[in-house]
Structure formats: C-alpha cells, structure tokens
Design an enzyme around this catalytic site. Structure first.
Site, short mmCIF file in Angstrom:
data_model
loop_
_atom_site.label_atom_id
_atom_site.label_comp_id
_atom_site.label_asym_id
_atom_site.label_seq_id
_atom_site.Cartn_x
_atom_site.Cartn_y
_atom_site.Cartn_z
N HIS A 1 0.88 -0.79 -0.32
CA HIS A 1 -0.11 0.52 -0.37
C HIS A 1 0.73 0.95 -0.20
O HIS A 1 1.90 1.74 0.59
CB HIS A 1 -0.90 0.32 1.28
CG HIS A 1 -1.52 -0.66 2.03
ND1 HIS A 1 -1.51 -2.18 1.90
CD2 HIS A 1 -3.20 -0.81 1.19
CE1 HIS A 1 -2.48 -3.20 2.54
NE2 HIS A 1 -3.86 -2.42 1.92
N ASP B 1 2.70 1.77 3.43
CA ASP B 1 3.23 1.09 3.29
C ASP B 1 5.59 1.77 3.20
O ASP B 1 6.12 1.22 4.27
CB ASP B 1 3.41 -0.37 2.91
CG ASP B 1 1.82 -0.93 3.01
OD1 ASP B 1 1.44 -0.06 4.35
OD2 ASP B 1 1.72 -1.32 2.19
C1 XUL Z 1 -7.38 -6.16 5.05
C2 XUL Z 1 -6.93 -6.93 3.97
C3 XUL Z 1 -6.05 -5.83 3.48
C4 XUL Z 1 -5.95 -6.26 1.79
C5 XUL Z 1 -5.24 -5.08 0.94
O1 XUL Z 1 -8.32 -7.09 5.87
O2 XUL Z 1 -6.88 -8.28 3.46
O3 XUL Z 1 -4.80 -5.74 3.74
O4 XUL Z 1 -5.41 -6.85 1.47
O5 XUL Z 1 -5.67 -3.67 1.46
#
Ligand code: XUL
Ligand code: CO
Length: 431
Positions: free
Chosen positions: A97, A100
C-alpha cells in the site's frame, strides 16, 4: 545482512528443520509442466512484515524495528530490509500500500512526492534483485479522513482525495510493472444504517470503480484489477461482502469483464464460507484472480491474519486454483502477520518459510488429486445424466415440456448416494 544479520538464504533441504531451510518448497520441482515457483507465485506483504508495529486492540507496539519512523530515511531503510528478506526467501514478488512504503506528507502533494521517490527507490532495488511487484494498492482505511469511507464517503472531498490517492497508486504500480492492482474497501461500508444512504454509497462505489478501470487502461496498465471481498471489519458491514456480492456489484456496473477478485482465506471465513467455496465460485463466475493466503483463529472471530499452517485446508484451496487453470497474473500473497510476541528477525523469516512449505505440500496434494482424476471422475459421473440429449434439450425448453416428460417417460427419480464420506477418504489419501 543488516537487520537479518546471520540468516542465510533459505535453500530446499528435505531433511532440514523447516525454519532455516525449506523442507517441502522446492522452487524448481515441476508439477504438470510448471515449476512450484510458477504455480505458487509467492509474495510478501509489505504492511504486515515491515509496517505493522505489533499492536492489538488492547495494546500498542511490541516490535522494535530500526526503520520505524516517519522520515524518508526510515522508509528507505524499511525498503532495504524488505529486499533483504525477499533475497533470504528467494521470493519473486511483493505487495504494497502507499502508506506502507512512504511517510505521510503534510499535504497530498507531499505524500505523492514521497510515494514517487519511494517508487523510484524500490524500482532500483527491483532491477538489482529481480524481485517483482505482484500488486499495489491504496490504503484508504487507516487515516482518520477515511473513517466514513473513501469512495462511499458522504463528503465529496473525501471521494476526490481517494481518487487522487488511487491514481497515484496505479501510477506507482504501473511504474513497478505490477501484475495486478487491488482495491480493498475496508471502510466502504457502514457502522450504522441510521446515518447511511446505502443506495447512494453503492452508486458512488460503482462510479469510482469505473473511473479506476478507465484510468488504468488509459495509462496503459494491462495488469488485472482486483477487488478483495470481505464482509465486515473494520466496518460493521462492507459492500464487497463476498465473491457472490462482488459479482452482483460488478454486473450492476458493467464491470464483470474488467475486474476480478483477490480472495483471502480469513475473509472467506468471516463471510461464513470456506476459502475453497469462494475460490470455486470465483472460478465458476469467471472472476478468479489472485489469493491472499493466511488463516484466522477459528475461536476468536477476528481477522487474525495468521500464517497458514493447515495442509488439508490449503490443499483444497489450491485444488480450486488448479481447477481454475492456475494463476495467470495472480499469485499467493501472504497477507499474514506475526503474533505480537514474535520479536526476533528469525521469526519473520520462519513464518514465511513455514507458510511456503505448507503451501508447497498443499499444492503437491492438490496437483496429485487433480492428476489422478478420481474426484473429477466421480463429480462427472454424478452429473452424467445431463449428457443425454433429452436432458440437455430440457434446459433450452419450457417448463411444460419438462413437465410433460415425467408422465410420457414414466420418470421416477432414483436417489443416489452423494458419497461424501468416501470422497473425504479419497482426499485424505493425498493430504
Ligand atoms: C485487510 C486486508 C488488506 C488487503 C489490502 O483485511 O486483507 O490487507 O489485502 O488492502
Ligand atoms: Co488481504
């Protein structure tokens, strides 16, 4: 090397300890024309491995990572530690993300500039190491601005901010050659219906997704766009509840040919399904894309995001992946985090090694089950009656025509065993 000082690259050794060696994951082992590495396409999740501080609802940070901090230097140190782990594991892929990999700026422009600088840095490390990006995504759920949703927010300014964020993340994913772009709508739902215009929010989400698809295609991103279903948590109810709900949503907005799903084990369980159910349905609907591999604690009722450790469960999941033809742009992303007492650098390595071994065993079992064909033969036999012309014709006929056959042909159905226990015993031979 650095944080992982003294930990050597993990090699396959069937007699090793499964902590500093792979006992089962042999990247080069060929199963049905593809190597294990090509089948599994493992990815490390940046957020759990490097950004998560070890908190839970009752307590804060337990981890002390040298890269924790809000500066670009910290972000680069974090990226360098991540690439050290990728090298130790021999992992071909990672997922991220924006939040991150870059520090939040004082305003959007600075956050975007930070992201672009980190994408440059990471791109350089990718060129040096050969590690690749499985997918990127935008964190539209942690910051307080998103507390009432991103695309589904009652405030149009948040919709705009979410659009700007996703645009920057698609650009970053594209720059890194990401093979997919994921949307997980953690706050795209509601806490209470009493303040929620459900119809409007759903339409906002549909419009947003169409804009995302248009933009990605306009800039030449030819990876797969994925929605990650989850029923709730952090919201009370999330609009992308499960695979079936997402499919209905995609159909509604004419996006079923454009968008696929990233199915997560723990989310499937929270939705009251099994992982293999969600995978089988995604495949049946033509929207299977990728998986987030993890497990939930079955007692706690939370999305505990633990590393997988049940071979029989993982085998049934990969059985559906293989039945779907295997991954194309997708892969196995470990959306899994350590327990907060697992403080040592080796814990992060061992977690991935153990999980990769579990997946290797699951894949091997799944491949053997499919190759031997016993289950598929029995499945086909169960539906064999539909191969007959009269039966097939019935599906394109009318209700009256189907009804007429009953008396004309003296039809009297003979119930047959579903053979579930025998099928389960067959599976047990492989796992
Ligand atoms: C949350 C989840 C996230 C997604 C990406 O439950 O799974 O980490 O994978 O945003
Ligand atoms: Co996930």
């Amino acid at each position: 090397m650095g944080y992982f000082e003294g930990i050597a690259p993990i090699r396959f050794d069937p007699d090793g300890d499964g902590i500093t060696t792979f006992r089962h994951y042999d990247a080069d082992e060929v199963l049905g024309g593809r190597t294990m590495a090509e089948h599994l396409r493992f990815a490390v999740a940046w957020w759990h491995g490097f950004a998560w501080p070890g908190g839970d609802p009752f307590g804060g940070q337990t981890f002390e990572r040298p890269w924790f901090g809000d500066t670009m230097d910290h972000a680069r140190a974090k990226a360098d530690a991540a690439f050290d782990l990728f090298a130790i594991l021999g992992q071909p892929y990672f997922c991220w993300h924006d939040a991150d990999i870059r520090p939040e700026g004082d305003d959007f422009a600075q956050s975007r500039a930070n992201l672009e600088a980190m994408i440059d840095h990471i791109g350089g490390r990718m060129e040096e190491t050969g590690t690749k990006c499985l997918w990127g995504t935008a964190n539209l759920f942690s910051h307080r601005r998103f507390m009432a949703g991103a695309a589904t927010n009652p405030d149009p300014d948040v919709f705009a901010y979410a659009a700007a964020t996703v645009k920057a993340c698609i650009d970053g994913t594209h720059r890194l050659g990401g093979e997919n772009y994921v949307l997980w709508g953690g706050r795209e739902g509601y806490e209470t219906l009493l303040n929620t215009d459900l119809k409007r929010e759903r339409e906002q989400a549909g419009r947003f997704l169409s804009m995302v698809v248009d933009y990605a295609r306009k800039v030449g991103f030819d990876g797969t766009i994925l929605i990650e279903p989850k029923p709730q948590e952090p919201t009370k109810h999330q609009y992308d509840y499960d695979v079936a709900t997402v499919y209905g949503f995609l159909k509604d907005f004419g996006l079923e040919a454009e968008v696929k799903v990233n199915v997560e084990q723990g989310h499937a369980i929270l939705a009251g399904h099994s992982f293999e159910h969600e995978l089988a349905l995604a495949s049946a609907l033509g929207i299977f894309g990728s998986i987030d591999m993890n497990r939930n604690d079955y007692q706690s009722g939370w999305d505990t995001d633990q590393f997988p450790n049940s071979v029989p469960e993982v085998a049934l999941a990969y059985y559906e992946v293989l039945r779907a033809g295997g991954f194309t742009t997708g892969g196995t992303n470990f959306d899994a985090k350590l327990r907060r007492q697992s403080l040592d650098p080796i814990d992060l390595v061992a977690a991935h090694v153990g999980a990769m071994d579990v997946c290797a065993r699951g894949l091997r079992a799944a491949h053997a089950m499919l190759e031997d064909g016993v289950l598929e033969d029995l499945r086909a036999e169960r539906y064999a009656g539909w191969d007959e012309d009269a039966a097939a014709a019935m599906l394109s006929g009318t209700l009256e025509q189907a009804a007429a056959r009953v008396e004309a042909e003296g039809i009297e159905p003979r119930p047959r065993s579903g053979r579930q226990e025998r099928l389960e015993a067959i599976v047990n031979r492989y796992v």
